[in-house]
Design an enzyme around this catalytic site. Sequence first.
Site, short mmCIF file in Angstrom:
data_model
loop_
_atom_site.label_atom_id
_atom_site.label_comp_id
_atom_site.label_asym_id
_atom_site.label_seq_id
_atom_site.Cartn_x
_atom_site.Cartn_y
_atom_site.Cartn_z
CB SER A 108 1.96 1.37 -2.12
OG SER A 108 0.63 1.48 -2.63
CE1 TYR A 132 0.48 4.99 2.06
CE2 TYR A 132 -0.14 4.60 -0.23
CZ TYR A 132 0.22 4.11 1.02
OH TYR A 132 0.33 2.76 1.22
C1 BGC Z 1 -2.97 1.80 0.60
C2 BGC Z 1 -4.36 1.26 0.83
C3 BGC Z 1 -5.05 1.00 -0.51
C4 BGC Z 1 -4.17 0.18 -1.42
C5 BGC Z 1 -4.76 0.01 -2.80
C6 BGC Z 1 -2.23 0.86 -0.30
O1 BGC Z 1 -0.91 1.30 -0.48
O2 BGC Z 1 -2.31 1.97 1.85
O3 BGC Z 1 -5.11 2.20 1.59
O4 BGC Z 1 -6.26 0.30 -0.27
O5 BGC Z 1 -2.90 0.80 -1.54
O6 BGC Z 1 -5.22 1.22 -3.34
#
Ligand code: BGC
Length: 286
Positions: free
Chosen positions: A171, A184
């Site tokens: 991410s 996360y």
């Molecule tokens: C998340 C999303 C978020 C995006 C940008 C991703 O890794 O799962 O919920 O919108 O990152 O912030």
Amino acid sequence: MSQKPTESFPPVITPSLDQQVILKGQKALVTGASSGIGKQVAIALGHAGADVVVNYASDAATAEETVQEIKQRCGTNAIAVKADVSDEEQVQAMFQTMFRAFGTIDILVNNAGLQKDAPFDEMSLAYWRKVIDVNLTGQFLCAREAVREFKRRGVVQTVSCAAGKIICMSSVHEVIPWAGHVNYATSKGGIHMMMKTLAQELAPDRIRVNAIGPGAIRTPINTEAWDTAEAYAALMTLVPYKRIGQPEDIANAAVFLASDLADYITGVTLFVDGGMTCYPGFATGG
Ligand code: BGC
């Protein structure tokens, strides 16, 4: 006279640019492939010629839809396999099912992931553990099974220059801190260092390990970030390219990284984020 260095596994395949055959004959496993990014990645790998295992945790019906779409639209083989990626026994059983059906594995897309958000001082241990277990430990367990098979089988030069390819779904939050999402963001930071360490350790075995860092992609994980005009406008302040990403944007990157076009690429995160990691807040400030 100096001798030219010899290479132990000279690549003999000229990578094809034809999207229909770029992964022809390869066997892929995509975790969390019943919806969102994983579903589109599974379809794209099928479209590029791979047979695909569509892993899912609970939603058998949508996983079966993905399987049917691959079989009908792409003409390659697909099966749905249920497994919780954070459970060692279930992961091992899933790989055995794949080997019985397809014989081996060439491509692992470690995609399964979830969010359980809370302000830090309200975050339960259960939320912390769930996200680390699925997002990070799940990637470890699946990568380990894949690498065991890659090493056992080695390079098959008619299939790919590499003995195996792993793509870790990370991410933008592997580098951008994210208040209210500490579990996360920590899981994605962990994925980054796991990916780089595996790339370093496994390159001599001709195993490539890379990550994709999606920004804001239109999927069920982040509906509240895009499903009203106000939310979408706020989101666009974070995206210099001024559009939300689509699962296809990620799927295209996954096909590339899995293919021999990327044969000299290992240990990198490819951000697919419309410039989110360019820190647009600094376009006018700083
Ligand atoms: C998340 C999303 C978020 C995006 C940008 C991703 O890794 O799962 O919920 O919108 O990152 O912030």
